[in-house]
Design a protein around this motif. Sequence first.
Motif, mmCIF file in Angstrom:
data_model
loop_
_atom_site.group_PDB
_atom_site.id
_atom_site.type_symbol
_atom_site.label_atom_id
_atom_site.label_comp_id
_atom_site.label_asym_id
_atom_site.label_seq_id
_atom_site.Cartn_x
_atom_site.Cartn_y
_atom_site.Cartn_z
ATOM 1 N N GLU A 42 38.670 38.877 36.927
ATOM 2 C CA GLU A 42 37.075 40.135 36.892
ATOM 3 C C GLU A 42 35.802 39.474 37.994
ATOM 4 N N ALA A 43 35.758 37.941 38.906
ATOM 5 C CA ALA A 43 34.825 38.504 39.883
ATOM 6 C C ALA A 43 36.040 38.972 40.905
ATOM 7 N N GLY A 44 37.064 39.477 41.153
ATOM 8 C CA GLY A 44 37.504 39.715 41.987
ATOM 9 C C GLY A 44 38.141 39.945 42.793
ATOM 10 N N ARG A 45 38.235 38.179 42.790
ATOM 11 C CA ARG A 45 38.701 37.370 43.579
ATOM 12 C C ARG A 45 40.753 37.153 43.321
ATOM 13 N N SER A 46 40.206 37.752 42.633
ATOM 14 C CA SER A 46 42.221 37.492 42.463
ATOM 15 C C SER A 46 42.995 38.886 42.240
ATOM 16 N N SER A 47 44.073 38.686 42.400
ATOM 17 C CA SER A 47 44.543 40.383 41.797
ATOM 18 C C SER A 47 45.986 39.658 40.540
ATOM 19 N N PRO A 48 45.893 41.156 39.684
ATOM 20 C CA PRO A 48 47.274 40.139 39.122
ATOM 21 C C PRO A 48 48.740 40.043 39.277
ATOM 22 N N THR A 49 50.257 39.499 38.994
ATOM 23 C CA THR A 49 50.968 39.988 39.291
ATOM 24 C C THR A 49 51.443 41.383 37.967
ATOM 25 N N LEU A 50 52.640 41.895 37.985
ATOM 26 C CA LEU A 50 52.795 42.877 37.184
ATOM 27 C C LEU A 50 53.183 41.840 36.432
ATOM 28 N N ASP A 51 53.965 40.619 35.773
ATOM 29 C CA ASP A 51 54.031 40.450 34.459
ATOM 30 C C ASP A 51 52.233 40.271 33.546
ATOM 31 N N THR A 52 51.243 39.366 34.790
ATOM 32 C CA THR A 52 50.534 39.822 34.125
ATOM 33 C C THR A 52 49.506 40.505 33.754
ATOM 34 N N LEU A 53 49.686 41.547 34.322
ATOM 35 C CA LEU A 53 49.200 42.896 34.095
ATOM 36 C C LEU A 53 49.862 43.634 32.966
ATOM 37 N N PHE A 54 50.689 42.901 32.469
ATOM 38 C CA PHE A 54 51.298 43.604 31.052
ATOM 39 C C PHE A 54 51.053 42.689 30.032
ATOM 40 N N GLY A 55 50.507 41.692 30.174
ATOM 41 C CA GLY A 55 50.345 40.823 29.273
ATOM 42 C C GLY A 55 48.261 41.104 28.994
ATOM 43 N N LEU A 56 47.968 40.734 29.843
ATOM 44 C CA LEU A 56 46.546 41.412 29.655
ATOM 45 C C LEU A 56 46.381 42.993 29.538
ATOM 46 N N ALA A 57 47.148 43.402 29.523
ATOM 47 C CA ALA A 57 47.366 45.004 28.338
ATOM 48 C C ALA A 57 47.819 44.872 27.343
ATOM 49 N N CYS A 58 48.863 43.874 27.358
ATOM 50 C CA CYS A 58 49.425 43.776 25.441
ATOM 51 C C CYS A 58 48.526 42.579 24.688
ATOM 52 N N ALA A 59 47.416 42.239 25.390
ATOM 53 C CA ALA A 59 46.299 41.653 25.021
ATOM 54 C C ALA A 59 45.102 42.542 24.928
ATOM 55 N N MET A 72 34.940 51.264 47.355
ATOM 56 C CA MET A 72 36.340 50.191 46.807
ATOM 57 C C MET A 72 37.023 50.092 46.588
ATOM 58 N N ASN A 73 37.854 48.670 46.706
ATOM 59 C CA ASN A 73 39.191 48.249 46.608
ATOM 60 C C ASN A 73 39.536 48.050 46.049
ATOM 61 N N PRO A 74 41.180 48.428 45.217
ATOM 62 C CA PRO A 74 41.358 48.173 44.315
ATOM 63 C C PRO A 74 41.621 47.035 43.141
ATOM 64 N N GLN A 75 40.976 45.736 44.514
ATOM 65 C CA GLN A 75 41.455 44.867 43.469
ATOM 66 C C GLN A 75 39.422 44.770 42.805
ATOM 67 N N GLN A 76 38.441 45.167 43.594
ATOM 68 C CA GLN A 76 36.970 45.569 43.239
ATOM 69 C C GLN A 76 37.557 46.071 41.404
ATOM 70 N N ALA A 77 37.952 47.373 41.824
ATOM 71 C CA ALA A 77 37.772 48.593 40.987
ATOM 72 C C ALA A 77 38.687 47.926 39.284
ATOM 73 N N PHE A 78 39.996 47.089 39.849
ATOM 74 C CA PHE A 78 40.786 45.943 38.772
ATOM 75 C C PHE A 78 39.846 45.448 38.084
ATOM 76 N N TYR A 107 41.212 31.564 35.689
ATOM 77 C CA TYR A 107 41.730 33.243 35.967
ATOM 78 C C TYR A 107 41.467 34.458 36.146
ATOM 79 N N ILE A 108 41.139 34.595 34.263
ATOM 80 C CA ILE A 108 40.497 36.429 34.469
ATOM 81 C C ILE A 108 38.924 35.728 34.249
ATOM 82 N N ARG A 109 38.206 35.098 34.718
ATOM 83 C CA ARG A 109 37.060 34.802 35.944
ATOM 84 C C ARG A 109 37.388 35.181 37.303
ATOM 85 N N ASN A 110 38.503 34.791 37.789
ATOM 86 C CA ASN A 110 38.364 35.294 38.874
ATOM 87 C C ASN A 110 39.298 36.488 39.069
#
Length: 82
Positions: free
Chosen positions: A40-57, A1-7, A35-38
């Motif tokens: 969760e489907a492994g079609r996109s990877s978050p930026t660091l800003d987005t990762l921190f935003g998701l974590a906060c959410a 499994m690659n990191p994008q799929q694992a994420f 974007y959330i759908r993408n």
Amino acid sequence: MNPQQAFALVLRQERLNRGLTQSDLASLAGVTSRYIRNLEAGRSSPTLDTLFGLACALDTKAHHIVANVEEKVDATDIRNSD
């Protein structure tokens, strides 16, 4: 499994654990539902800003998400090396 799929798997599980819909999470994180759908489907990877935003959410820390992703990638690598 690659990191994008694992994420994708980790993000979905974290969201479900908190009883959030994709729309709920998108709203809380300041991104679109598409974007959330993408993610969760492994079609996109978050930026660091987005990762921190998701974590906060998700009421967690970015390092918690990354550690879970790393764990899934490592587990796959171990299984594939046998």
